[in-house]
Design an enzyme around this catalytic site. Sequence first.
Site, PDB file in Angstrom:
ATOM      1  N   SER A 262      82.134 -35.098  16.196  1.00 62.85           N
ATOM      2  CA  SER A 262      81.803 -34.061  15.217  1.00 62.85           C
ATOM      3  C   SER A 262      83.087 -33.384  14.774  1.00 62.85           C
ATOM      4  CB  SER A 262      80.849 -33.030  15.823  1.00 62.85           C
ATOM      5  OG  SER A 262      81.499 -32.325  16.876  1.00 62.85           O
ATOM      6  N   LYS A 263      82.940 -32.420  13.873  1.00 61.88           N
ATOM      7  CA  LYS A 263      84.128 -31.737  13.364  1.00 61.88           C
ATOM      8  C   LYS A 263      84.850 -30.938  14.439  1.00 61.88           C
ATOM      9  CE  LYS A 263      83.496 -31.544   8.409  1.00 61.88           C
ATOM     10  NZ  LYS A 263      83.719 -30.739   7.189  1.00 61.88           N
ATOM     11  N   ARG A 264      84.114 -30.539  15.461  1.00 61.90           N
ATOM     12  CA  ARG A 264      84.782 -29.775  16.513  1.00 61.90           C
ATOM     13  C   ARG A 264      85.748 -30.652  17.315  1.00 61.90           C
ATOM     14  NH1 ARG A 264      82.563 -30.182  21.735  1.00 61.90           N
ATOM     15  NH2 ARG A 264      80.637 -31.399  21.864  1.00 61.90           N
ATOM     16  N   GLY A 266      87.655 -32.721  15.709  1.00 64.34           N
ATOM     17  CA  GLY A 266      88.700 -33.040  14.743  1.00 64.34           C
ATOM     18  C   GLY A 266      88.304 -34.128  13.765  1.00 64.34           C
TER      19      GLY A 266
END
Length: 488
Positions: A262-264, A266
């Site tokens: 996910s975006k968390r 990166g």
Amino acid sequence: MLRHSPKYPGGIFFCFQPNFKGTYIMNVVTRFAPSPTGHLHIGGARTAIFCWLMARHFKGQFHLRIEDTDLLRSKQEYTDSILASMRWLGLSWDGELNYQTQRMDLYRKYVQKLLDTGQAYWCTCTPEEVDAMREKAKLMGLKPRYNGHCRELGHGPAEGACVRLKCPSEGKIVFDDMVKGRISVDVSELDDMVIQRADGTPTYNMAVVVDDYEMGITHVIRGDDHVSNTPRQILIYRALGLKEPIFGHVPMILGQDGAKLSKRHGARAVIEYEKDGLLPQALVNYLVRLGWSHGDQEIFSLEELVELFDGTHLNPSAARFDVNKLQWLNAHYMRNLPVAELARLVQPFVLDCGYGEIAQERLEGLCVLFRDRAKTLVELAASFKPMLAKADELEYDEKVVAKQINDETKERLANLKPVLAGCSDFDGPSLEKTFNDFVAANGLTFKQIAPALRTALVGFMGGSHLHDIMAFLGREETLARIDRTLQF
């Protein structure tokens, strides 16, 4: 001509054709088929890279197909973004770009063929009735599925009717996966799947089979979330009397903690990596290594990847995404780019920083000074700021000034100033000799004056060699920065 290939399990055969020298080459055609319901993300980009490399390795063809049948979620802006990302990554495709929405008549023709040969039938069951069948099966401890109610009723086209494929009543679907090896699925796990919806549009599996056959696809490499679709697609191939392609399902990419990416972690869309200042060759290199290997080698040129990637050595285990490693790889590529090319690539980021237009020669000089300390083009452009400011606008790190600038170091800088002012040739080699001679003549060590001079010149403890910094700034600006420091 058919020839056995030992590279794949299960006795898979490839089609070979003679080339002009009389030897035989593998005829490989791959494709990438994104849906324009969002930007191209790294999982899809990795799949596209694998498909492109395999086609290029065997001097075959790579096709791009936009699967835009989801009319509610598909948007032109996403199509444009996907195409731009593919071009940025260097993944050129062969032939025309294909759109599924432009091939509806073709899909209906194949559905009609299945109806004509008795391999498919019209179904008038409502969604509610199908749900009831599945619930009843669950209560009986069976797999929830459509029970084939309309299979032998001989229905014709009618409002609200869909078309279903007749699934075999017994047996197994067996195929050899390029990544996972032999996979076997009992047909009892499947039901008479819908191949054409009530509105006349094909389902995903039907459209994909038709497209891949019509485009001559020999190898389908895709994410392993499609493994469950493959037996269904094989059934459609066989019902149509078509030879199915070779399948390869690559595992998903996970975050460093083993969780879904996910975006968390990166993970970002390809277009965002471009805006972040990454080089496409670094991202391609990194994504290829997430699921494929060639010994312990980490860094590959594109030419090496094309030479080595033949569809083998794909890892069946999920890879973990590491932003730090990606940035390390990007830094490597930045350091090894020709300076003129690096200057061209960093130019848009320089403009974003508000520096204005900078002459190519001067921009190349900045790249030489700072590229060894930057991981991205964004960082590289930002590092130029102290070199482009005037002496009275230079920003200083207060902690560095407090540590490096005092009465003693100011006296040494005051003594150095006229020596630099008198340097006949204000270039790197001359300034290096002049500075070293000053240090030796005054019985100093490098550390007794260099940190103070660096603070005076750039405002912090960083940057390139002092003599190169002074040569870039020029005589007037160098002396002005020393003057300003002496006034602290």
